[in-house]
Enzyme design. Structure first.
Site, PDB file in Angstrom:
ATOM      1  N   PHE B 129      50.831  13.106  25.766  1.00 25.88           N
ATOM      2  CA  PHE B 129      51.922  12.593  26.583  1.00 25.88           C
ATOM      3  C   PHE B 129      52.978  11.949  25.681  1.00 25.88           C
ATOM      4  O   PHE B 129      52.645  11.303  24.686  1.00 25.88           O
ATOM      5  CB  PHE B 129      51.362  11.564  27.574  1.00 25.88           C
ATOM      6  CG  PHE B 129      52.344  11.143  28.621  1.00 25.88           C
ATOM      7  CD1 PHE B 129      52.668  12.007  29.663  1.00 25.88           C
ATOM      8  CD2 PHE B 129      52.963   9.913  28.559  1.00 25.88           C
ATOM      9  CE1 PHE B 129      53.589  11.621  30.630  1.00 25.88           C
ATOM     10  CE2 PHE B 129      53.885   9.529  29.516  1.00 25.88           C
ATOM     11  CZ  PHE B 129      54.196  10.382  30.556  1.00 25.88           C
ATOM     12  N   ASP B 206      43.525   6.940  25.208  1.00 21.58           N
ATOM     13  CA  ASP B 206      44.376   6.723  26.370  1.00 21.58           C
ATOM     14  C   ASP B 206      43.666   7.335  27.576  1.00 21.58           C
ATOM     15  O   ASP B 206      43.452   8.549  27.634  1.00 21.58           O
ATOM     16  CB  ASP B 206      45.747   7.376  26.153  1.00 21.58           C
ATOM     17  CG  ASP B 206      46.704   7.086  27.305  1.00 21.58           C
ATOM     18  OD1 ASP B 206      46.243   6.688  28.400  1.00 21.58           O
ATOM     19  OD2 ASP B 206      47.922   7.272  27.116  1.00 21.58           O
ATOM     20  N   TYR B 231      48.358   2.946  37.879  1.00 23.69           N
ATOM     21  CA  TYR B 231      49.134   3.408  39.039  1.00 23.69           C
ATOM     22  C   TYR B 231      48.803   4.836  39.459  1.00 23.69           C
ATOM     23  O   TYR B 231      49.395   5.339  40.394  1.00 23.69           O
ATOM     24  CB  TYR B 231      50.642   3.231  38.826  1.00 23.69           C
ATOM     25  CG  TYR B 231      51.220   3.683  37.499  1.00 23.69           C
ATOM     26  CD1 TYR B 231      51.421   5.026  37.243  1.00 23.69           C
ATOM     27  CD2 TYR B 231      51.590   2.762  36.539  1.00 23.69           C
ATOM     28  CE1 TYR B 231      51.971   5.434  36.038  1.00 23.69           C
ATOM     29  CE2 TYR B 231      52.137   3.162  35.328  1.00 23.69           C
ATOM     30  CZ  TYR B 231      52.334   4.504  35.089  1.00 23.69           C
ATOM     31  OH  TYR B 231      52.878   4.908  33.910  1.00 23.69           O
ATOM     32  N   LYS B 232      47.858   5.455  38.764  1.00 28.79           N
ATOM     33  CA  LYS B 232      47.456   6.808  39.145  1.00 28.79           C
ATOM     34  C   LYS B 232      46.246   6.719  40.085  1.00 28.79           C
ATOM     35  O   LYS B 232      46.399   6.337  41.236  1.00 28.79           O
ATOM     36  CB  LYS B 232      47.180   7.622  37.879  1.00 28.79           C
ATOM     37  CG  LYS B 232      48.422   7.747  36.969  1.00 28.79           C
ATOM     38  CD  LYS B 232      48.103   8.500  35.695  1.00 28.79           C
ATOM     39  CE  LYS B 232      49.310   8.498  34.747  1.00 28.79           C
ATOM     40  NZ  LYS B 232      50.422   9.322  35.241  1.00 28.79           N
ATOM     41  N   ARG B 380      52.157  20.706  38.935  1.00 27.57           N
ATOM     42  CA  ARG B 380      50.911  19.987  38.705  1.00 27.57           C
ATOM     43  C   ARG B 380      50.424  19.466  40.050  1.00 27.57           C
ATOM     44  O   ARG B 380      51.139  18.711  40.709  1.00 27.57           O
ATOM     45  CB  ARG B 380      51.182  18.837  37.734  1.00 27.57           C
ATOM     46  CG  ARG B 380      49.943  18.201  37.169  1.00 27.57           C
ATOM     47  CD  ARG B 380      50.290  17.192  36.089  1.00 27.57           C
ATOM     48  NE  ARG B 380      50.966  16.021  36.637  1.00 27.57           N
ATOM     49  CZ  ARG B 380      51.132  14.872  35.960  1.00 27.57           C
ATOM     50  NH1 ARG B 380      50.707  14.759  34.716  1.00 27.57           N
ATOM     51  NH2 ARG B 380      51.748  13.861  36.510  1.00 27.57           N
TER      52      ARG B 380
END
Lengths: 408, 408
Positions: B129, B206, B231-232, B380
């Site tokens: 990322f 991560d 937040y996922k 996605r």
């Protein structure tokens, strides 16, 4: 002690207060007769609970990921611009909201000292708030810089002449607070900035203890960088996001080391190399908390409505009343004013020292009086202009008097 | 496309779903038929709006500054311990919540590479990322380190053998993601950690794209440091605070450069020199947002109730169903699965590539279908095990099929 027993003096000051009507905008609670710590954590606005609930229900829950395309992405700059316009005296595009004051101070100082790597000294105040000194100690250790500490008088601000004596051709940056966290002494930002600039140094101001209570003119004062928190006089809530200001013409030359995607030129390009955003967003790193920014937005509107000059005028009346009561009621017990007597040199809190204060907080809390304690023996009375009444100031000082009587 | 038209297959999968009852715990909204982006921003729990309102009204507004003494000060570690117990496989005292993932990654990497300054290389994945790569570029630039990028196959995880080929006596740290943000490929954390350790290097993981959806055993896997966002799959809200894990025995040797007061040994001693907290708090800097931590607390309770193994089992069923539908409905239009076919190698999202996808999001949104787009041409489909139904997966893929038909 309750508001009903306020003296005629406090009552008439409250009656004459042109900002008195704003007090009802805040959440109050029955067990607190005098909240005198709005400079550590401001009260929530009465609209804040519903604002947060609505945000979670309809913005986060309703817009879901689409919220990022519909405004959240720009929220750090939009709220930053509002901060700039309403309380910082800064034109648009120079303020961003996110992270914490410590993180943004780190970024600001790293950016400032990188402007001229041949300069190897940073000037600070020996009496500044711990996080400011600690962050600078860390930056100095990693970059091999020397810290030059100014010994400000304990009850006074940092004098431009002291700064002039400390800066020189090796000074990379001067890092100071506008209002001292303990004494409330005001440092003359414009004068000190001019002194630093004359020596070729950059300035980084910490506005945590002034923003929202004192007029600030960052653009007019020629400040390079500034940071501050939003949970004191901006009533953003515990741990609310901080802000960073960088002067427009300086931004292209400023680089901070925490290169996260939210500070990148095109975050969703998923590019190979980090390219900083052209503007103030380069000071962002990760995703800022949008939830935590919501209370601040409402408070900025309230401050805009009241006006910073009127807020400062009430702040002066509040601290003057507090000093008067300290003189009348606490000085006879040996308490000592630890804030400037001159209202023009004083921020929005008043600190009083007495050897009995280190153990007094629980008793004051039981009386519904909530000030702050600051080592070694100070009670700090924080007077948040839009939410604090003169009756609260009186109730607070009377309770302290009563406890000093008990302690004697 | 509405839930009513779900095929018998989706309906029967939903009927048989032992976690189906959890779907009603989340806020839903009428205009979204299929929310397939819970891996970018999870839905709020239905209790979240009231939780936030109650926090503002009674905790912040009611306890005011006293809240810090009554629990907020420890909240970053308390929520961290809960994260450790429920989703990270970490014993207490090793996880702290605050800042953003980018900031904590910076701190973790700076701490990791400082363990042995004679080592000058950091291994990363070329496909990681952006923020991970960008942060590492920044750290490398300031410390004069060399980045060694592993070319993982676009649809595959980082192979321990590739890592073995990249590490050596100069490797200070290996910094990788557990689940790849685009392909959802799983990297074997335990195996790669062992490879790095065999070379004398530290690892920083991560976990942003795995935490809450996949079993994680940080203690068991011998991980040194890890970070991740909330937040996922942890449904903490837009920009919710991140977390950092550091292995217990390593903590005393770890130093991060942003020396704020909240990471100091005794924040209120207002001492002269920064002394880091003895424990995991040394990774804090400024005041963390207590407001922004509240949604996460409730979600952790829900995950604890459901159990991570059951969540992973549903995640596997969801992605397998999605892959099946992609094969049946999208492959005939030339779409290509860009995630691993082997469910054991796949996280909780499924990415599909097609040249028509870069312009398709608005049309899908109009159909109430909300996936994510990832360059250059991927949709996605994020399947958040506790809130996503099989009917949503089907509705989503059918809508994409319909749009591909229009585009043909």
């Amino acid at each position: 002690m309750s508001r009903g027993s306020a003296s005629g003096r406090a009552a008439s000051l409250d009656d004459a207060d042109p900002l008195g009507r704003f007090r009802s905008r805040f959440v109050t609670v029955d067990d607190v007769v005098a909240y005198l710590d709005g400079n550590s954590l401001g009260r929530p606005l009465a609209v804040t609970p519903a604002r947060l609930a609505r945000f979670a229900e309809t913005a986060w829950g309703g817009r879901l990921i689409r919220g990022w395309d519909e405004g959240w992405m720009e929220e750090p700059e939009r709220v930053g611009d509002e901060l700039g316009r309403i309380v910082l005296g800064a034109g648009p595009g120079q303020v961003v909201v996110g992270d914490s004051t410590s993180i943004l101070l780190y970024k600001a100082v790293r950016a400032a000292v990188a402007l001229d790597p041949s300069r190897t000294e940073v000037v600070l105040s020996a009496g500044d708030f711990p996080t400011d000194r600690f962050v600078l100690q860390g930056v100095a250790a990693e970059l091999g810089l020397t810290l030059v500490a100014i010994d400000a008088p304990p009850d006074g601000g940092v004098d431009p002449e002291h700064v002039a004596a400390a800066v020189g051709p090796r000074t990379a940056a001067v890092v100071l607070s506008h209002v001292a966290y303990r004494s409330a002494s005001i440092t003359d930002v414009e004068a000190v900035t001019a002194v630093a600039h004359a020596a070729g140094a950059a300035v980084v101001w910490d506005l945590s203890h002034s923003v929202g209570a004192l007029p600030i003119r960052l653009d007019g004062w020629g400040v390079d960088l500034a940071v501050g928190c939003s949970y004191k006089y901006l009533n953003g809530g515990p741990g609310a996001p901080a802000f960073l200001y960088a002067r427009r013409d300086l931004i292209p030359r400023l680089r901070q080391p925490i290169q996260g995607w939210m500070g990148a030129d095109q975050p969703f390009a998923m590019g190979e190399r980090y390219v900083p955003d052209a503007g103030i967003r380069r000071f962002l790193s990760g995703t800022p908390s949008i939830v935590a920014m919501q209370p601040l937005r409402d408070m900025l509107e309230v401050i805009d409505e009241a006006g910073v000059d009127a807020i400062r005028a009430k702040s002066e009346r509040l601290t003057a009343f507090a000093v008067e009561l300290v003189d009348d009621l606490l000085e006879p017990f040996g308490a000592r004013l630890a804030s400037p007597r001159d209202v023009g040199l004083r921020g929005s809190h008043v600190t009083v020292d007495h050897p009995a204060f280190p153990t007094m907080l629980p008793a004051l809390h039981r009386r519904g009086v909530v000030p702050d304690f600051r080592r070694p023996d100070g009670l700090r009375l924080g007077l948040s202009p839009l939410s604090t009444s003169f009756a609260e100031v009186e109730a607070g000082v009377l309770a302290i008097r009563d406890e000093l009587q008990v302690a004697r």
